[in-house]
Structure formats: structure tokens, C-alpha cells
Design a protein around this motif. Structure first.
Motif, PDB file in Angstrom:
ATOM      1  N   GLY A 269       0.799  -1.211   0.000  1.00 18.61           N
ATOM      2  CA  GLY A 269       0.000   0.000   0.000  1.00 18.61           C
ATOM      3  C   GLY A 269       0.838   1.269   0.000  1.00 18.61           C
ATOM      4  N   ARG A 270       2.011   1.229   0.599  1.00 20.29           N
ATOM      5  CA  ARG A 270       2.871   2.407   0.600  1.00 20.29           C
ATOM      6  C   ARG A 270       3.282   2.790  -0.813  1.00 20.29           C
ATOM      7  NH1 ARG A 270       7.185   0.217   4.900  1.00 20.29           N
ATOM      8  NH2 ARG A 270       6.801  -1.622   3.586  1.00 20.29           N
ATOM      9  N   GLY A 271       3.615   1.765  -1.610  1.00 22.44           N
ATOM     10  CA  GLY A 271       3.999   2.022  -2.994  1.00 22.44           C
ATOM     11  C   GLY A 271       2.839   2.553  -3.818  1.00 22.44           C
ATOM     12  N   ILE A 272       1.645   1.999  -3.596  1.00 23.53           N
ATOM     13  CA  ILE A 272       0.471   2.471  -4.325  1.00 23.53           C
ATOM     14  C   ILE A 272       0.148   3.912  -3.938  1.00 23.53           C
ATOM     15  CG2 ILE A 272      -1.989   2.119  -4.726  1.00 23.53           C
ATOM     16  CD1 ILE A 272      -1.520  -0.875  -4.242  1.00 23.53           C
ATOM     17  N   ALA A 273       0.176   4.195  -2.637  1.00 22.21           N
ATOM     18  CA  ALA A 273      -0.100   5.559  -2.172  1.00 22.21           C
ATOM     19  C   ALA A 273       0.909   6.540  -2.761  1.00 22.21           C
ATOM     20  CB  ALA A 273      -0.053   5.604  -0.642  1.00 22.21           C
ATOM     21  N   ALA A 274       2.171   6.151  -2.806  1.00 21.17           N
ATOM     22  CA  ALA A 274       3.199   7.025  -3.376  1.00 21.17           C
ATOM     23  C   ALA A 274       2.935   7.274  -4.857  1.00 21.17           C
ATOM     24  CB  ALA A 274       4.577   6.383  -3.189  1.00 21.17           C
ATOM     25  N   ALA A 275       2.519   6.233  -5.575  1.00 26.51           N
ATOM     26  CA  ALA A 275       2.230   6.376  -7.006  1.00 26.51           C
ATOM     27  C   ALA A 275       1.088   7.361  -7.222  1.00 26.51           C
ATOM     28  CB  ALA A 275       1.879   5.015  -7.599  1.00 26.51           C
ATOM     29  N   PHE A 276       0.045   7.287  -6.364  1.00 21.35           N
ATOM     30  CA  PHE A 276      -1.058   8.232  -6.487  1.00 21.35           C
ATOM     31  C   PHE A 276      -0.594   9.656  -6.199  1.00 21.35           C
ATOM     32  CE2 PHE A 276      -4.178   4.640  -5.831  1.00 21.35           C
ATOM     33  CZ  PHE A 276      -4.791   4.796  -7.060  1.00 21.35           C
ATOM     34  N   MET A 277       0.277   9.808  -5.227  1.00 18.43           N
ATOM     35  CA  MET A 277       0.792  11.136  -4.903  1.00 18.43           C
ATOM     36  C   MET A 277       1.618  11.719  -6.058  1.00 18.43           C
ATOM     37  SD  MET A 277      -0.350  12.159  -2.065  1.00 18.43           S
ATOM     38  CE  MET A 277      -1.078  11.599  -0.525  1.00 18.43           C
ATOM     39  N   LEU A 278       2.223  10.849  -6.865  1.00 21.12           N
ATOM     40  CA  LEU A 278       2.989  11.299  -8.023  1.00 21.12           C
ATOM     41  C   LEU A 278       2.092  11.632  -9.213  1.00 21.12           C
ATOM     42  CD1 LEU A 278       5.948   8.725  -7.924  1.00 21.12           C
ATOM     43  CD2 LEU A 278       5.996  11.123  -7.216  1.00 21.12           C
ATOM     44  N   GLY A 279       0.812  11.345  -9.077  1.00 20.97           N
ATOM     45  CA  GLY A 279      -0.128  11.682 -10.138  1.00 20.97           C
ATOM     46  C   GLY A 279      -0.673  10.509 -10.913  1.00 20.97           C
ATOM     47  N   ALA A 280      -0.219   9.287 -10.617  1.00 20.35           N
ATOM     48  CA  ALA A 280      -0.731   8.094 -11.297  1.00 20.35           C
ATOM     49  C   ALA A 280      -2.173   7.853 -10.886  1.00 20.35           C
ATOM     50  CB  ALA A 280       0.129   6.888 -10.967  1.00 20.35           C
ATOM     51  N   ARG A 281      -2.928   7.200 -11.774  1.00 24.63           N
ATOM     52  CA  ARG A 281      -4.319   6.887 -11.477  1.00 24.63           C
ATOM     53  C   ARG A 281      -4.536   5.397 -11.266  1.00 24.63           C
ATOM     54  NH1 ARG A 281      -5.051  10.258  -9.052  1.00 24.63           N
ATOM     55  NH2 ARG A 281      -7.334  10.079  -9.090  1.00 24.63           N
ATOM     56  N   ALA A 282      -3.449   4.618 -11.339  1.00 24.33           N
ATOM     57  CA  ALA A 282      -3.473   3.182 -11.086  1.00 24.33           C
ATOM     58  C   ALA A 282      -2.034   2.710 -11.004  1.00 24.33           C
ATOM     59  CB  ALA A 282      -4.229   2.433 -12.194  1.00 24.33           C
ATOM     60  N   VAL A 283      -1.864   1.449 -10.618  1.00 24.81           N
ATOM     61  CA  VAL A 283      -0.532   0.853 -10.573  1.00 24.81           C
ATOM     62  C   VAL A 283      -0.547  -0.481 -11.313  1.00 24.81           C
ATOM     63  CG1 VAL A 283       0.196   1.943  -8.414  1.00 24.81           C
ATOM     64  CG2 VAL A 283      -1.015  -0.254  -8.355  1.00 24.81           C
ATOM     65  N   GLN A 284       0.606  -0.844 -11.840  1.00 24.16           N
ATOM     66  CA  GLN A 284       0.791  -2.177 -12.422  1.00 24.16           C
ATOM     67  C   GLN A 284       1.816  -2.917 -11.574  1.00 24.16           C
ATOM     68  OE1 GLN A 284       1.172  -3.100 -16.829  1.00 24.16           O
ATOM     69  NE2 GLN A 284       3.272  -3.492 -16.189  1.00 24.16           N
ATOM     70  N   LEU A 285       1.456  -4.132 -11.125  1.00 28.00           N
ATOM     71  CA  LEU A 285       2.311  -4.946 -10.275  1.00 28.00           C
ATOM     72  C   LEU A 285       2.661  -6.250 -10.978  1.00 28.00           C
ATOM     73  CD1 LEU A 285       0.759  -2.981  -8.282  1.00 28.00           C
ATOM     74  CD2 LEU A 285       1.010  -4.752  -6.567  1.00 28.00           C
TER      75      LEU A 285
ATOM     76  N   ARG B  21      -6.497  -2.517   1.504  1.00 27.26           N
ATOM     77  CA  ARG B  21      -6.580  -2.115   2.916  1.00 27.26           C
ATOM     78  C   ARG B  21      -5.436  -1.163   3.274  1.00 27.26           C
ATOM     79  NH1 ARG B  21      -5.944  -6.661   4.773  1.00 27.26           N
ATOM     80  NH2 ARG B  21      -3.762  -6.556   5.428  1.00 27.26           N
ATOM     81  N   GLU B  22      -4.221  -1.530   2.894  1.00 23.31           N
ATOM     82  CA  GLU B  22      -3.066  -0.688   3.229  1.00 23.31           C
ATOM     83  C   GLU B  22      -3.146   0.675   2.554  1.00 23.31           C
ATOM     84  OE1 GLU B  22       0.207  -4.325   3.746  1.00 23.31           O
ATOM     85  OE2 GLU B  22       0.199  -3.093   1.931  1.00 23.31           O
ATOM     86  N   THR B  23      -3.577   0.685   1.305  1.00 22.57           N
ATOM     87  CA  THR B  23      -3.666   1.951   0.580  1.00 22.57           C
ATOM     88  C   THR B  23      -4.740   2.847   1.163  1.00 22.57           C
ATOM     89  OG1 THR B  23      -3.001   0.772  -1.439  1.00 22.57           O
ATOM     90  CG2 THR B  23      -3.878   2.985  -1.709  1.00 22.57           C
ATOM     91  N   ASP B  24      -5.892   2.263   1.457  1.00 28.82           N
ATOM     92  CA  ASP B  24      -6.984   3.045   2.040  1.00 28.82           C
ATOM     93  C   ASP B  24      -6.570   3.698   3.355  1.00 28.82           C
ATOM     94  OD1 ASP B  24      -8.874   2.785   0.082  1.00 28.82           O
ATOM     95  OD2 ASP B  24      -9.896   1.074   0.995  1.00 28.82           O
ATOM     96  N   GLU B  25      -5.846   2.954   4.186  1.00 34.43           N
ATOM     97  CA  GLU B  25      -5.424   3.481   5.480  1.00 34.43           C
ATOM     98  C   GLU B  25      -4.506   4.696   5.311  1.00 34.43           C
ATOM     99  OE1 GLU B  25      -3.654   0.162   7.426  1.00 34.43           O
ATOM    100  OE2 GLU B  25      -5.576  -0.795   7.949  1.00 34.43           O
ATOM    101  N   LEU B  26      -3.685   4.666   4.264  1.00 37.27           N
ATOM    102  CA  LEU B  26      -2.736   5.748   4.028  1.00 37.27           C
ATOM    103  C   LEU B  26      -3.366   6.961   3.344  1.00 37.27           C
ATOM    104  CD1 LEU B  26       0.293   3.585   2.884  1.00 37.27           C
ATOM    105  CD2 LEU B  26       0.219   5.014   4.934  1.00 37.27           C
ATOM    106  N   LEU B  27      -4.343   6.710   2.470  1.00 38.00           N
ATOM    107  CA  LEU B  27      -4.893   7.790   1.674  1.00 38.00           C
ATOM    108  C   LEU B  27      -6.228   8.312   2.176  1.00 38.00           C
ATOM    109  CD1 LEU B  27      -4.015   6.655  -1.960  1.00 38.00           C
ATOM    110  CD2 LEU B  27      -2.808   8.266  -0.484  1.00 38.00           C
ATOM    111  N   LYS B  28      -6.707   7.796   3.293  1.00 40.87           N
ATOM    112  CA  LYS B  28      -7.977   8.233   3.859  1.00 40.87           C
ATOM    113  C   LYS B  28      -7.930   9.738   4.105  1.00 40.87           C
ATOM    114  CE  LYS B  28      -9.676   5.358   6.668  1.00 40.87           C
ATOM    115  NZ  LYS B  28      -9.886   4.516   7.876  1.00 40.87           N
ATOM    116  N   GLY B  29      -8.920  10.428   3.576  1.00 41.83           N
ATOM    117  CA  GLY B  29      -8.970  11.883   3.788  1.00 41.83           C
ATOM    118  C   GLY B  29      -8.265  12.680   2.718  1.00 41.83           C
ATOM    119  N   THR B  30      -7.611  12.011   1.763  1.00 39.67           N
ATOM    120  CA  THR B  30      -6.967  12.751   0.667  1.00 39.67           C
ATOM    121  C   THR B  30      -7.913  12.790  -0.523  1.00 39.67           C
ATOM    122  OG1 THR B  30      -5.977  10.837  -0.483  1.00 39.67           O
ATOM    123  CG2 THR B  30      -4.790  11.739   1.422  1.00 39.67           C
ATOM    124  N   ASN B  31      -7.511  13.500  -1.582  1.00 39.86           N
ATOM    125  CA  ASN B  31      -8.338  13.589  -2.779  1.00 39.86           C
ATOM    126  C   ASN B  31      -7.781  12.714  -3.920  1.00 39.86           C
ATOM    127  OD1 ASN B  31      -6.070  15.009  -3.420  1.00 39.86           O
ATOM    128  ND2 ASN B  31      -7.131  16.840  -4.168  1.00 39.86           N
TER     129      ASN B  31
END
Length: 312
Positions: free
Chosen positions: A174-190, A299-309
Motif C-alpha cells: 500500500g505504501r507504494g500504491i499511495a506514493a504512485a497516487f501522490m505522483l499523479g498516477a491513477r493506477a498501478v501495475q504490479l 486495505r493498506e492503501t486506504d489506510e494511508l490515503l484516507k482523507g486525501t483527494n
């Protein structure tokens, strides 16, 4: 976790499975799609008949969207591209070239086209020729790689194009996904984490090699040939790099790795085979099902990005 990508592709979560050669077949693709992400069949250099069979097998296991990754340097690329259109596959991702000559055919068949890019210039070109989104893949990824890191590539591609950007490379939690969203990505590929999934058909030796990997176990071969490939270190990578540093010819180096990925994936030879994995392999420590992976990541991503846009 709704974003432009989830709406575009009709998926529940903005998580896409990489189209890994010899790894991404129907068992894995259907399981990822069933879990709410986008499963991908990796066509690699396989003939069109095999790809059609894989598509039909995924359709028999899930009614949810899935995609096919077309390796454009494949001798069967033209035939595979036609199969994708004929089977009305929801999404196609592409690598090793430009899909421009197939764009009209795919668009007429209702296929969403998402090329994998390693530079801003290629991302802009793909947008001009009608791509629906792009995967900005950083050098942290496993397999064939570019030079820019995910951290530097993603925001530059986001700023350069108007279509959605999917981040790839160095993401396994989730940390990596949250970071990707903060960089402007709209999804991730794993990729690497799904190699170890319970539904992944790869040899157990391959899975264990990833699960045991440490942060220092990643190696890149082929820099001198302009075709760098990231794998886990083993006897093959040591010999390759030694020969590369000694000035071995391209032919000698290619012979050393010929069939190497199949050796590792199918035969379980993780000593002399090519164990492709991303730098994030050291973070993957347990074998989970695709549903368990998805639940954990969300779950991990939601916990980190809760309250963001970051979600829409």
C-alpha cells in the motif's frame, strides 16, 4: 478506490497485473480479474492460436474485464493483434515498440489500448496516436527495463500527457500504491508480487527465490548491448556480467541467456535460468492468493490515503 482507470476499464480497483512472459497465463489473469483488478495474459512470443486459447480459458473462468499484453517485437505480433480484436478483449497493453499500426483495428473492436512507456517522448507519441492511457514503467521493474526510476518518470509523464498514467516498478504494498497516487498516477501495475501468488503456475523454485530475496539480490544484465534486463542474481547473472565486463560479443551473451526465462519458470532452474523480478522482491515475503493480495493492497492503501483527494 475509484479513479479514471477503474471507470475506463470497468474494474473495481486501480490495480493491474503485469503481462509477464511465461508467467501471465489464464490461471493468474482470471484470478486477478476475479479479485477486482485487471488480469493480463502475457502473449510474449507465443503464436496466435495459443493466445486465443488463453483468452477463451479466461472467459470461461471470469466474466470480469481482463487484458492481453502484446510484445510488438514478436514474430506473431500481427496475428496476435488480430486475435485481440476478434475476441473483443477489453484491454490491450503493449511493449517493445509502438502499436500505431494496430490502433484503428483495436479501436473499431472497442479495445482500450495502454502502451507501456519508459520515456516522456514515447508517452506523448502514444497519446497522439490514440492511446487510452499509458503505463510509465520505472527501472525498478523486473525483466526488460529503461533507465529512469519510477519516482522520476511517473510525475514527468503525468505532466506531459492528458490521458491517465499507470505507475509500474517498485510497488508491492500500500505504501507504494499511495506514493504512485501522490505522483499523479491513477493506477498501478504490479508484477513481482503476483509471480508468487498461489494461482501463479510458475515453478515453486522461482517463487521461493523471490520470497527469499533480499534488497541486494537484484542484478541488471545487458547494459552493454542496450537491452538491459533485471533479474535476481545467480550463477547465470555472475557469468553474464563477468563476460560482459570482459567485452564478450553480443552473440556470446545472447547464447548464455537463450531460453533462460523458460528454464526458471517452467523447469525451476534458478541457478542457470533467468529469474526476472523487480527490485521490490525483497519486500515480498509470503505466498498469498490473488484475492488475499488484493485485499491487503487495498486495505493498506486506504489506510494511508484516507482523507486525501487521490480517489474520485
Amino acid at each position: 478506490m475509484q479513479t479514471e482507470i477503474t471507470r475506463l476499464l470497468g474494474i473495481e480497483y486501480p490495480i493491474i497485473q503485469g503481462g509477464m512472459a511465461w508467467v501471465a497465463e489464464y490461471h493468474l489473469a482470471s484470478a486477478v480479474s476475479e479479485a477486482g483488478g485487471l488480469g493480463i495474459i502475457g502473449a510474449a512470443s507465443a503464436p496466435a492460436d495459443w493466445v486465443r486459447q488463453q483468452i477463451q480459458k479466461v472467459k470461461s473462468k471470469t466474466e470480469k474485464p481482463f487484458g492481453v499484453n502484446v510484445m510488438l517485437m514478436s514474430p506473431y505480433a500481427d496475428e496476435v493483434a488480430k486475435v485481440v480484436a476478434e475476441e473483443r478483449v477489453k484491454v490491450v497493453t503493449t511493449g517493445a515498440g509502438s502499436p500505431e499500426k494496430y490502433m484503428k483495428m483495436w479501436k473499431e473492436a472497442g479495445v482500450k489500448v495502454i502502451p507501456v512507456v519508459a520515456s516522456v517522448a514515447l508517452a506523448r507519441r502514444m497519446e497522439r496516436c490514440g492511446a487510452d492511457a499509458v503505463v510509465a514503467e520505472g527501472t525498478e521493474s523486473g525483466g526488460h527495463i529503461g533507465e529512469s526510476t519510477t519516482m522520476t518518470l511517473v510525475p514527468q509523464v503525468v505532466d506531459a500527457v492528458h490521458i491517465p498514467v499507470i505507475a509500474a516498478g517498485g510497488v508491492a504494498d500500500g505504501r507504494g500504491i499511495a506514493a504512485a497516487f501522490m505522483l499523479g498516477a491513477r493506477a498501478v501495475q504490479l508484477g513481482t508480487c503476483f509471480v508468487t501468488a498461489k494461482e501463479s503456475w510458475v515453478h515453486e523454485n522461482y517463487k521461493k527465490a523471490i520470497l527469499k530475496a533480499r534488497d541486494i539480490d537484484s542484478r541488471v544484465t545487458g547494459r552493454s548491448t542496450k537491452h538491459p534486463v533485471r533479474t535476481l542474481r545467480n550463477q547465470m547473472t555472475k557469468e553474464y556480467i563477468d563476460r560482459e565486463n570482459a567485452g564478450a560479443s553480443l552473440e556470446e551473451l545472447e547464447n548464455l541467456t537463450l531460453g533462460g526465462l523458460r528454464k526458471a519458470v517452467v523447469e525451476g532452474d534458478v541457478i542457470h535460468g533467468s529469474v526476472m523480478a523487480g527490485q521490490i522482491a525483497g519486500l515480498v515475503k509470503e505466498e498469498l492468493s490473488c484475492q488475499e493480495w488484493m485485499d491487503k493492497l487495498v486495505r493498506e492503501t486506504d489506510e494511508l490515503l484516507k482523507g486525501t483527494n487521490c480517489y474520485e
